[in-house]
Design an enzyme around this catalytic site. Structure first.
Site, PDB file in Angstrom:
ATOM      1  N   HIS A 214       0.751  -1.247   0.133  1.00 53.11           N
ATOM      2  CA  HIS A 214       0.025   0.152   0.105  1.00 53.11           C
ATOM      3  C   HIS A 214       0.899   1.141   0.050  1.00 53.11           C
ATOM      4  O   HIS A 214       0.374   2.272  -0.419  1.00 53.11           O
ATOM      5  CB  HIS A 214      -0.982  -0.048   1.059  1.00 53.11           C
ATOM      6  CG  HIS A 214      -2.083  -0.890   0.984  1.00 53.11           C
ATOM      7  ND1 HIS A 214      -2.140  -2.249   1.445  1.00 53.11           N
ATOM      8  CD2 HIS A 214      -3.338  -0.911   0.101  1.00 53.11           C
ATOM      9  CE1 HIS A 214      -3.386  -2.861   0.920  1.00 53.11           C
ATOM     10  NE2 HIS A 214      -3.851  -2.053   0.093  1.00 53.11           N
ATOM     11  N   ARG A 321     -10.633   4.164  -1.878  1.00 49.50           N
ATOM     12  CA  ARG A 321     -10.008   3.485  -0.574  1.00 49.50           C
ATOM     13  C   ARG A 321     -10.467   4.319   0.934  1.00 49.50           C
ATOM     14  O   ARG A 321      -9.466   4.961   1.297  1.00 49.50           O
ATOM     15  CB  ARG A 321      -8.607   3.306  -0.598  1.00 49.50           C
ATOM     16  CG  ARG A 321      -8.259   2.323  -1.664  1.00 49.50           C
ATOM     17  CD  ARG A 321      -6.416   2.045  -1.652  1.00 49.50           C
ATOM     18  NE  ARG A 321      -6.207   0.917  -2.398  1.00 49.50           N
ATOM     19  CZ  ARG A 321      -5.895   0.816  -3.460  1.00 49.50           C
ATOM     20  NH1 ARG A 321      -5.558   2.050  -4.510  1.00 49.50           N
ATOM     21  NH2 ARG A 321      -5.411  -0.353  -4.210  1.00 49.50           N
ATOM     22  N   GLU A 457     -11.066 -10.688  -4.552  1.00 52.44           N
ATOM     23  CA  GLU A 457      -9.666 -10.633  -4.361  1.00 52.44           C
ATOM     24  C   GLU A 457      -8.850 -11.867  -3.575  1.00 52.44           C
ATOM     25  O   GLU A 457      -8.022 -11.697  -3.214  1.00 52.44           O
ATOM     26  CB  GLU A 457      -9.261  -9.207  -3.693  1.00 52.44           C
ATOM     27  CG  GLU A 457     -10.181  -8.806  -2.494  1.00 52.44           C
ATOM     28  CD  GLU A 457     -10.015  -7.494  -2.052  1.00 52.44           C
ATOM     29  OE1 GLU A 457      -8.758  -7.047  -2.251  1.00 52.44           O
ATOM     30  OE2 GLU A 457     -10.647  -7.095  -1.171  1.00 52.44           O
ATOM     31  N   ASN A 480      -4.402  -6.997  -6.683  1.00 51.69           N
ATOM     32  CA  ASN A 480      -3.485  -6.936  -5.777  1.00 51.69           C
ATOM     33  C   ASN A 480      -3.309  -8.188  -4.922  1.00 51.69           C
ATOM     34  O   ASN A 480      -2.361  -8.808  -4.347  1.00 51.69           O
ATOM     35  CB  ASN A 480      -3.331  -5.518  -4.941  1.00 51.69           C
ATOM     36  CG  ASN A 480      -3.238  -4.492  -6.112  1.00 51.69           C
ATOM     37  OD1 ASN A 480      -2.948  -4.614  -7.243  1.00 51.69           O
ATOM     38  ND2 ASN A 480      -3.983  -3.477  -5.613  1.00 51.69           N
ATOM     39  N   ASP A 481      -4.561  -8.118  -4.239  1.00 46.50           N
ATOM     40  CA  ASP A 481      -4.695  -9.464  -3.002  1.00 46.50           C
ATOM     41  C   ASP A 481      -4.920 -10.618  -3.855  1.00 46.50           C
ATOM     42  O   ASP A 481      -4.466 -11.777  -3.419  1.00 46.50           O
ATOM     43  CB  ASP A 481      -5.829  -9.271  -2.214  1.00 46.50           C
ATOM     44  CG  ASP A 481      -5.518  -7.798  -1.214  1.00 46.50           C
ATOM     45  OD1 ASP A 481      -4.219  -8.110  -0.610  1.00 46.50           O
ATOM     46  OD2 ASP A 481      -6.177  -6.870  -0.966  1.00 46.50           O
ATOM     47  N   CYS A 528      -9.666  -3.407 -10.519  1.00 46.23           N
ATOM     48  CA  CYS A 528      -9.337  -2.018  -9.824  1.00 46.23           C
ATOM     49  C   CYS A 528      -7.736  -2.411  -9.141  1.00 46.23           C
ATOM     50  O   CYS A 528      -7.521  -1.507  -8.535  1.00 46.23           O
ATOM     51  CB  CYS A 528     -10.051  -1.475  -8.775  1.00 46.23           C
ATOM     52  SG  CYS A 528     -10.416  -2.822  -7.328  1.00 46.23           S
TER      53      CYS A 528
HETATM   54  C1  PEP Z   1      -6.591  -5.040  -4.552  1.00 43.90           C
HETATM   55  O1  PEP Z   1      -6.252  -5.749  -3.735  1.00 43.90           O
HETATM   56  O2  PEP Z   1      -6.198  -5.283  -5.867  1.00 43.90           O
HETATM   57  C2  PEP Z   1      -7.174  -3.686  -4.126  1.00 43.90           C
HETATM   58  C3  PEP Z   1      -7.552  -2.879  -5.284  1.00 43.90           C
HETATM   59  O3  PEP Z   1      -7.554  -3.422  -2.949  1.00 43.90           O
HETATM   60  P1  PEP Z   1      -6.014  -2.608  -2.084  1.00 43.90           P
HETATM   61  O4  PEP Z   1      -4.975  -2.871  -2.909  1.00 43.90           O
HETATM   62  O5  PEP Z   1      -6.498  -1.908  -1.344  1.00 43.90           O
HETATM   63  O6  PEP Z   1      -5.887  -4.292  -1.037  1.00 43.90           O
HETATM   64 MG    MG Z   2      -7.379  -5.670  -1.770  1.00 40.51          MG
END
Ligand code: PEP
Ligand code: MG
Length: 591
Positions: A214, A321, A457, A480-481, A528
């Site tokens: 993050h 977020r 995710e 991302n997750d 996203c």
């Molecule tokens: C993700 O996990 O791809 C996402 C967009 O949320 P974050 O990066 O805030 O965990």
């Molecule tokens: Mg995430």
């Protein structure tokens, strides 16, 4: 001597400037420039802060003097003497004065900068006793900082002052205040990073962090060059060293020679020209060669980011977020009114375009406060994070839901739930949403309609989409997750960053399956995660059928350029081949 440090490229571009080393624990010290007329007042603030600490020590010494020889703690007496000696040291106060006078740093910044300089000298000492005095120096500096806080600043921090983009030839000659500054730290929390939205830094480097940590994500949203995972940089780089950040290659060059400086100066100008060219696409609709209309949405962290999203032509916010409203507040959470105002600002800021507010996602590498990192749990990324955190505290969650519902009366709003995996969590969440509506009805407070979506995710969610499609209006893939949990790679850990691979066939199959299944059910689906803003993946995602991308505003025009050159009819069969491949990275030239 010139040397380079290799890390992970997280935010593109070249930055050239002088290093400002900041210990992570002191990051929340304000950093701003003062006017030359304010120099005396700032020096006086440090002097008064120092004197207050000296007085406090004298008082302590006096109370010890009244004790009998038996109770008087010998070590404390000796320690106080050391602290007084350090506070008297010319090196500390003289150095602070120089940072204020020569560089126009505010008092707190000057003090912590000088602390880093002296601390390094202590580190290099042979004598162990002297080396250990570094801890004392840090203690008295913290005390002076605290004393100064009580005094308040006579200087009002000026609005953001962007570091001047100094021309290459100037850099070689110009050694004064206006040189861009590069922040170097061992680690920065996302909350620390958020402060830099208002800061003077032209780039930053950290020892730790992964590409989609993050901290890196916020850096990308600042759109300043950054390298994370540049191990040992906070030890190898010294205060005030000249450094170059190559945010495209993930390289830091320290103490560059004139030839290297010239080369990077050229690259820097080239990058600015490229960006200038991209800005011509601002009003061009995002339509592929074969006429497919693509939705380009923005990821934002604060309501004020809506301005930047509109500026690059985003047609809505695909991910707000909301947890950033909750961070860095020493545990005091924003109440319903404060949240409502913030969501309303974001919605109104987007001027009628849709805003998707993601309910709070704290935990793992997003602690509420940097001092409260969740090291207590063995696997915080698998622990009480996101919707799990919200469901564990229904009162807090209801407060957020009411605030979002109320703000929805002012524009087109959607709410999105992170990290769902169980059908029971889905039902609980939706029941709480109904409950929040009922509470507002009872209070007679107006609220607006809200589309409700889920983030996909966690692999288990991607593999059980039916239940998600039954309950939700739309889906958004948090890659991302999804990558982190599919590959068992901590997204914030630079030591396994080379294994964090969006092109792993398992990841691609989960992404492709989610897109296809949602579309078959006539439900909107977007991506996203950072994959959406990665131009090397745009064609592949288009080929897999994706028509909605949400990313940092800074990426939107570059992704649009890829879209304008793409033909989805040709990309679709190719994407299916990539999907069937055991090593798809080779096929698209990434591995
Ligand atoms: C993700 O996990 O791809 C996402 C967009 O949320 P974050 O990066 O805030 O965990
Ligand atoms: Mg995430």
């Amino acid at each position: 001597m010139t040397f380079s440090i290799h890390g992970l490229a997280v935010a593109r571009g070249i930055a050239i400037g002088r290093a400002v080393l900041v210990a992570s624990s002191r990051v929340d010290v304000a950093h701003y420039f003062i006017a030359p007329t304010q120099v005396e007042a700032e020096i006086d603030r440090v002097r008064r802060g120092r004197n207050a600490v000296v007085d406090e020590i004298h008082r302590l010494q006096a109370s010890i003097a009244h004790m009998g020889p038996k109770e008087a703690p010998q070590e404390l007496t000796a320690l106080l003497d050391v602290h007084l000696m350090l506070l008297d040291d010319d090196e500390l106060i003289g150095g602070v004065k120089r940072w204020i006078t020569d560089r126009l740093y505010n008092a707190e910044w000057a003090l912590t900068t000088q602390l880093e300089v002296i601390a390094r000298q202590f580190d290099e000492m042979e004598d162990e006793y002297l080396r250990e005095r570094k801890g004392d120096l840090e203690q008295i500096t913290e005390k002076v900082l605290r004393a100064m806080k009580g005094m308040g600043s006579t200087v009002v921090p000026p609005p953001v002052r962007a570091a001047r983009k100094t021309a290459q030839h100037d850099l070689l000659l110009d050694d004064t205040v206006d040189v861009p500054l590069i922040l170097v730290a061992h680690d920065l929390s996302p909350a620390d990073m958020l402060q830099f939205k208002q800061s003077v830094f032209a780039g930053f480097i950290t020892d730790v962090g992964g590409k989609t940590s993050h901290t890196a994500i916020v850096a990308r949203s600042l759109d300043i060059p950054a390298v994370v995972g540049a191990r040992l940089s906070s030890q190898l780089v010294r205060q005030d060293d000249w450094v170059i950040i190559d945010g495209d290659a993930g390289v830091v060059v320290v103490d560059p020679s004139p030839i290297i400086l010239a080369e990077y100066g050229f690259k820097q100008r080239q990058g600015e020209l490229d960006r200038g060219r991209l800005s011509r696409l601002l009003h061009t609709p995002a339509v592929t060669l074969d006429g497919q209309k693509i939705e380009l949405l923005a990821n934002i962290e604060m309501p004020e980011d809506a301005v930047g999203a509109l500026k690059v032509g985003a047609v809505g916010v695909g991910l707000f977020r909301s947890e950033f409203l909750f961070m860095g507040r020493q545990g005091r959470l924003p109440d319903e009114e404060e949240q409502y105002q913030a969501y309303r600002r974001a919605i109104e800021g987007m001027q009628g375009l849709p805003v998707t507010i993601r309910t709070v996602d704290v935990g793992a590498d997003k602690p509420l406060d940097s001092s409260l990192r969740d090291d207590a749990h063995l696997n915080p990324a698998l622990g009480l994070r996101a919707i799990r955190w919200s469901l564990a505290d229904p009162a807090m969650f209801l407060t957020q839901l009411r605030a979002i519902l109320r703000a929805a009366a002012y524009g087109k709003a959607k709410v999105m739930i992170p990290m769902l995996v169980h059908a029971s969590e889905i039902r609980q969440t939706l029941a709480l949403l109904d409950h929040a509506r009922a509470e507002l009805d009872n209070r007679g407070v107006a609220y607006g309609p809200l589309e409700v979506g889920a983030m996909i995710e966690i692999p288990a969610a991607a593999l059980t989409l039916k239940v998600f499609l039954k309950y939700f209006d739309f889906l958004s893939i948090g890659t991302n997750d999804l990558i982190q949990y599919t590959l068992a790679i901590d997204r914030a850990d630079e030591s396994v960053a080379h294994l964090y691979d969006p092109m792993h066939p398992a990841v691609l199959r989960l992404v492709a399956g989610t897109i296809a299944e949602a579309q078959a059910q006539g439900k909107d689906v977007s991506v996203c995660g950072e994959m959406a803003g990665d131009t090397s993946l745009t064609r592949l995602l288009l080929g897999l059928g994706l028509r909605s991308f949400s990313m940092h505003p800074a990426q939107i025009l570059a992704v649009k350029q890829e879209i304008l050159r793409a033909d989805t009819a040709k990309l679709a069969p190719w994407a299916q081949q990539v999907l069937a491949d055991d090593e798809p990275g080779y096929r698209v030239g990434r591995a």
